[in-house]
Design a protein around this motif. Structure first.
Motif, PDB file in Angstrom:
ATOM      1  N   GLU A 194       0.837  -1.210   0.000  1.00  0.00           N
ATOM      2  CA  GLU A 194       0.000   0.000   0.000  1.00  0.00           C
ATOM      3  C   GLU A 194       0.874   1.263   0.000  1.00  0.00           C
ATOM      4  OE1 GLU A 194      -2.940  -0.213   3.167  1.00  0.00           O
ATOM      5  OE2 GLU A 194      -3.136   1.973   3.026  1.00  0.00           O
ATOM      6  N   MET A 195       1.955   1.219   0.799  1.00  0.00           N
ATOM      7  CA  MET A 195       2.869   2.376   0.847  1.00  0.00           C
ATOM      8  C   MET A 195       3.518   2.597  -0.507  1.00  0.00           C
ATOM      9  SD  MET A 195       5.316   1.770   4.058  1.00  0.00           S
ATOM     10  CE  MET A 195       4.631   1.112   5.531  1.00  0.00           C
ATOM     11  N   ILE A 196       4.009   1.506  -1.115  1.00  0.00           N
ATOM     12  CA  ILE A 196       4.724   1.646  -2.395  1.00  0.00           C
ATOM     13  C   ILE A 196       3.772   2.172  -3.470  1.00  0.00           C
ATOM     14  CG2 ILE A 196       6.074   0.450  -4.184  1.00  0.00           C
ATOM     15  CD1 ILE A 196       6.985  -1.537  -2.014  1.00  0.00           C
ATOM     16  N   SER A 197       2.493   1.738  -3.401  1.00  0.00           N
ATOM     17  CA  SER A 197       1.534   2.201  -4.424  1.00  0.00           C
ATOM     18  C   SER A 197       1.313   3.707  -4.360  1.00  0.00           C
ATOM     19  CB  SER A 197       0.165   1.547  -4.278  1.00  0.00           C
ATOM     20  OG  SER A 197       0.248   0.357  -3.663  1.00  0.00           O
ATOM     21  N   ALA A 198       1.650   4.315  -3.216  1.00  0.00           N
ATOM     22  CA  ALA A 198       1.488   5.779  -3.101  1.00  0.00           C
ATOM     23  C   ALA A 198       2.742   6.514  -3.597  1.00  0.00           C
ATOM     24  CB  ALA A 198       1.201   6.134  -1.651  1.00  0.00           C
ATOM     25  N   THR A 199       3.692   5.785  -4.202  1.00  0.00           N
ATOM     26  CA  THR A 199       4.912   6.415  -4.735  1.00  0.00           C
ATOM     27  C   THR A 199       4.967   6.165  -6.251  1.00  0.00           C
ATOM     28  OG1 THR A 199       6.343   4.457  -4.639  1.00  0.00           O
ATOM     29  CG2 THR A 199       6.089   5.698  -2.599  1.00  0.00           C
ATOM     30  N   ASN A 200       6.045   6.614  -6.879  1.00  0.00           N
ATOM     31  CA  ASN A 200       6.191   6.379  -8.329  1.00  0.00           C
ATOM     32  C   ASN A 200       6.909   5.073  -8.643  1.00  0.00           C
ATOM     33  OD1 ASN A 200       4.871   8.653  -9.259  1.00  0.00           O
ATOM     34  ND2 ASN A 200       6.683   9.931  -8.938  1.00  0.00           N
ATOM     35  N   PHE A 201       7.309   4.309  -7.628  1.00  0.00           N
ATOM     36  CA  PHE A 201       7.965   3.018  -7.896  1.00  0.00           C
ATOM     37  C   PHE A 201       6.953   2.074  -8.537  1.00  0.00           C
ATOM     38  CE2 PHE A 201      10.863   4.277  -4.338  1.00  0.00           C
ATOM     39  CZ  PHE A 201      12.071   4.099  -4.995  1.00  0.00           C
ATOM     40  N   LYS A 202       7.337   1.505  -9.671  1.00  0.00           N
ATOM     41  CA  LYS A 202       6.434   0.570 -10.350  1.00  0.00           C
ATOM     42  C   LYS A 202       6.936  -0.873 -10.226  1.00  0.00           C
ATOM     43  CE  LYS A 202       3.600   3.692 -12.004  1.00  0.00           C
ATOM     44  NZ  LYS A 202       3.506   4.446 -10.747  1.00  0.00           N
ATOM     45  N   GLU A 203       8.259  -1.005 -10.108  1.00  0.00           N
ATOM     46  CA  GLU A 203       8.831  -2.351  -9.991  1.00  0.00           C
ATOM     47  C   GLU A 203       9.304  -2.558  -8.565  1.00  0.00           C
ATOM     48  OE1 GLU A 203      11.566  -4.103 -13.252  1.00  0.00           O
ATOM     49  OE2 GLU A 203      11.779  -1.924 -13.345  1.00  0.00           O
ATOM     50  N   TYR A 204       8.825  -3.610  -7.942  1.00  0.00           N
ATOM     51  CA  TYR A 204       9.297  -3.879  -6.580  1.00  0.00           C
ATOM     52  C   TYR A 204       9.182  -5.362  -6.249  1.00  0.00           C
ATOM     53  CZ  TYR A 204       4.323  -3.806  -5.403  1.00  0.00           C
ATOM     54  OH  TYR A 204       2.987  -4.059  -5.368  1.00  0.00           O
ATOM     55  N   TRP A 205       9.977  -5.789  -5.261  1.00  0.00           N
ATOM     56  CA  TRP A 205       9.999  -7.182  -4.819  1.00  0.00           C
ATOM     57  C   TRP A 205      10.027  -7.158  -3.292  1.00  0.00           C
ATOM     58  CZ3 TRP A 205      12.909  -4.765  -8.405  1.00  0.00           C
ATOM     59  CH2 TRP A 205      12.853  -5.235  -9.712  1.00  0.00           C
ATOM     60  N   ILE A 206       9.269  -8.040  -2.681  1.00  0.00           N
ATOM     61  CA  ILE A 206       9.273  -8.100  -1.213  1.00  0.00           C
ATOM     62  C   ILE A 206       9.553  -9.542  -0.800  1.00  0.00           C
ATOM     63  CG2 ILE A 206       7.952  -7.707   0.905  1.00  0.00           C
ATOM     64  CD1 ILE A 206       6.213  -5.733  -0.727  1.00  0.00           C
ATOM     65  N   GLU A 208      10.248 -12.201   2.513  1.00  0.00           N
ATOM     66  CA  GLU A 208      10.087 -12.329   3.961  1.00  0.00           C
ATOM     67  C   GLU A 208      10.920 -13.507   4.430  1.00  0.00           C
ATOM     68  OE1 GLU A 208       5.691 -11.392   5.519  1.00  0.00           O
ATOM     69  OE2 GLU A 208       5.810 -12.261   3.507  1.00  0.00           O
ATOM     70  N   GLY A 209      11.613 -13.342   5.548  1.00  0.00           N
ATOM     71  CA  GLY A 209      12.381 -14.471   6.066  1.00  0.00           C
ATOM     72  C   GLY A 209      13.055 -14.106   7.360  1.00  0.00           C
ATOM     73  N   ASP A 210      13.144 -15.040   8.290  1.00  0.00           N
ATOM     74  CA  ASP A 210      13.789 -14.824   9.588  1.00  0.00           C
ATOM     75  C   ASP A 210      13.268 -13.567  10.293  1.00  0.00           C
ATOM     76  OD1 ASP A 210      15.409 -17.047   9.258  1.00  0.00           O
ATOM     77  OD2 ASP A 210      16.936 -15.886   8.188  1.00  0.00           O
ATOM     78  N   GLY A 211      11.971 -13.300  10.134  1.00  0.00           N
ATOM     79  CA  GLY A 211      11.380 -12.158  10.835  1.00  0.00           C
ATOM     80  C   GLY A 211      11.757 -10.814  10.244  1.00  0.00           C
ATOM     81  N   GLU A 212      12.310 -10.814   9.039  1.00  0.00           N
ATOM     82  CA  GLU A 212      12.730  -9.553   8.427  1.00  0.00           C
ATOM     83  C   GLU A 212      12.094  -9.432   7.044  1.00  0.00           C
ATOM     84  OE1 GLU A 212      17.032  -7.659   8.450  1.00  0.00           O
ATOM     85  OE2 GLU A 212      16.910  -9.114   6.850  1.00  0.00           O
ATOM     86  N   LEU A 213      11.585  -8.221   6.727  1.00  0.00           N
ATOM     87  CA  LEU A 213      11.088  -7.964   5.367  1.00  0.00           C
ATOM     88  C   LEU A 213      12.211  -7.331   4.585  1.00  0.00           C
ATOM     89  CD1 LEU A 213       7.625  -6.143   5.562  1.00  0.00           C
ATOM     90  CD2 LEU A 213       8.060  -8.436   4.718  1.00  0.00           C
ATOM     91  N   LYS A 214      12.443  -7.827   3.371  1.00  0.00           N
ATOM     92  CA  LYS A 214      13.443  -7.184   2.520  1.00  0.00           C
ATOM     93  C   LYS A 214      12.690  -6.625   1.319  1.00  0.00           C
ATOM     94  CE  LYS A 214      17.075  -8.637  -0.324  1.00  0.00           C
ATOM     95  NZ  LYS A 214      17.916  -9.791  -0.625  1.00  0.00           N
ATOM     96  N   ILE A 215      12.717  -5.292   1.197  1.00  0.00           N
ATOM     97  CA  ILE A 215      11.944  -4.629   0.148  1.00  0.00           C
ATOM     98  C   ILE A 215      12.931  -4.049  -0.866  1.00  0.00           C
ATOM     99  CG2 ILE A 215      10.250  -2.810  -0.273  1.00  0.00           C
ATOM    100  CD1 ILE A 215       9.918  -2.963   2.952  1.00  0.00           C
ATOM    101  N   ARG A 216      12.718  -4.395  -2.121  1.00  0.00           N
ATOM    102  CA  ARG A 216      13.595  -3.886  -3.189  1.00  0.00           C
ATOM    103  C   ARG A 216      12.738  -3.133  -4.169  1.00  0.00           C
ATOM    104  NH1 ARG A 216      16.158  -8.311  -6.706  1.00  0.00           N
ATOM    105  NH2 ARG A 216      16.430  -6.723  -8.288  1.00  0.00           N
ATOM    106  N   MET A 217      13.063  -1.892  -4.455  1.00  0.00           N
ATOM    107  CA  MET A 217      12.260  -1.097  -5.395  1.00  0.00           C
ATOM    108  C   MET A 217      13.186  -0.513  -6.442  1.00  0.00           C
ATOM    109  SD  MET A 217      10.036   0.854  -2.481  1.00  0.00           S
ATOM    110  CE  MET A 217      11.479   1.044  -1.471  1.00  0.00           C
ATOM    111  N   ARG A 218      12.794  -0.601  -7.713  1.00  0.00           N
ATOM    112  CA  ARG A 218      13.651  -0.061  -8.775  1.00  0.00           C
ATOM    113  C   ARG A 218      13.031   1.179  -9.393  1.00  0.00           C
ATOM    114  NH1 ARG A 218      14.829  -4.239 -12.982  1.00  0.00           N
ATOM    115  NH2 ARG A 218      16.222  -5.081 -11.382  1.00  0.00           N
ATOM    116  N   ARG A 219      13.844   2.218  -9.592  1.00  0.00           N
ATOM    117  CA  ARG A 219      13.341   3.439 -10.237  1.00  0.00           C
ATOM    118  C   ARG A 219      13.390   3.278 -11.756  1.00  0.00           C
ATOM    119  NH1 ARG A 219      14.009   9.912  -9.879  1.00  0.00           N
ATOM    120  NH2 ARG A 219      12.979  10.112 -11.838  1.00  0.00           N
TER     121      ARG A 219
END
Ligand SMILES: C[S@@+](CC[C@H](N)C(=O)[O-])C[C@H]1O[C@@H](n2cnc3c(N)ncnc32)[C@H](O)[C@@H]1O
Length: 219
Positions: A194-206, A208-219
């Motif tokens: 939801e947060m990413i959709s409020a930005t101009n990032f169109k490509e992203y990967w999320i 989840e593992g070991d209690g940590e979220l890893k978010i990758r967004m490409r401009r």
């Protein structure tokens, strides 16, 4: 989305926080630094909410061509980060300053990569910060956000607390009482989307593992 009132690490908690992060340089920051350095496309990196600066320092130790800037709202942590960079012999390629991630002073397209560990859950306005990530990235550049950092599960709490000075022990008690009224929150995958959709990032990967979220967004 609920918002935390205290965004930065309080100045009088900085030394306590630094002691904790110092214990996980090998087990956490080195691992994240390896991952970042092996995916570098550009030589300019910005670390948001850098704390005592161990991630930029570990990155600079592994890549001699890279320049890393680290910013944080806590003055005391920035002072420690600068000292740590000098001790590690990388101060010529790593620069730290007090700055708000939601209001960066850098020009559009200044960085090839924006990174952050353990800051997202502390932000008052995470969307504003993600928009700033987009703005300061070069075209094709990426933002990598790890949250919450897996740091806390790796700290030897007994050894950590035993290292406190009398003053630190007092501040720690006050802080833990305060935290009861202001518990840490972590974001779920859907909330991040939801947060990413409020930005101009169109490509992203999320991931989840070991209690940590890893978010990758490409401009
Ligand atoms: C949990 S700490 C993580 C620090 C460091 N990245 C690490 O992994 O040890 C989160 C950091 O984000 C900083 N912070 C919170 N909100 C910020 C903002 N709006 N701008 C810059 N730094 C911020 C805090 O002061 C704190 O040092």
């Amino acid at each position: 989305m609920s918002r935390r009132i205290i965004e930065k690490i309080p100045e009088n908690m900085a030394s306590i926080y630094e002691k904790a992060t110092r214990m996980v340089i090998e087990s956490y920051y080195s691992r994240v630094a390896e991952e970042i350095v092996s995916n570098l496309k550009y030589d300019t990196i910005l670390d948001l909410g850098t704390g005592p600066g161990y991630l930029p320092i570990e990155i600079a130790k592994r890549s001699l061509s890279v320049k890393v800037d680290g910013i944080d709202l806590t003055r005391e942590l920035i002072a420690m980060a600068q000292e740590n960079a000098v001790k590690a012999g990388v101060a010529d390629r790593v620069h730290f300053e007090v700055l708000d991630a939601a209001n960066l002073r850098f020009e559009d397209g200044s960085y090839g990569m924006v990174i952050s560990t353990g800051m997202l859950h502390m932000l008052k306005d995470p969307v504003k910060v993600l928009r700033e990530c987009y703005r300061v990235l070069k075209s094709g550049g990426e933002a990598w956000i790890y949250d919450p950092a897996r740091v806390s599960s790796q700290i030897d709490k007994k050894r950590w607390k035993a290292s406190f000075t009398f003053r630190e022990r007092l501040f720690y008690r006050l802080f833990t009482i305060g935290a009861l009224f202001n518990p840490l929150r972590t974001y779920k995958r859907e909330e991040v989307i939801e947060m990413i959709s409020a930005t101009n990032f169109k490509e992203y990967w999320i991931e989840e593992g070991d209690g940590e979220l890893k978010i990758r967004m490409r401009r």
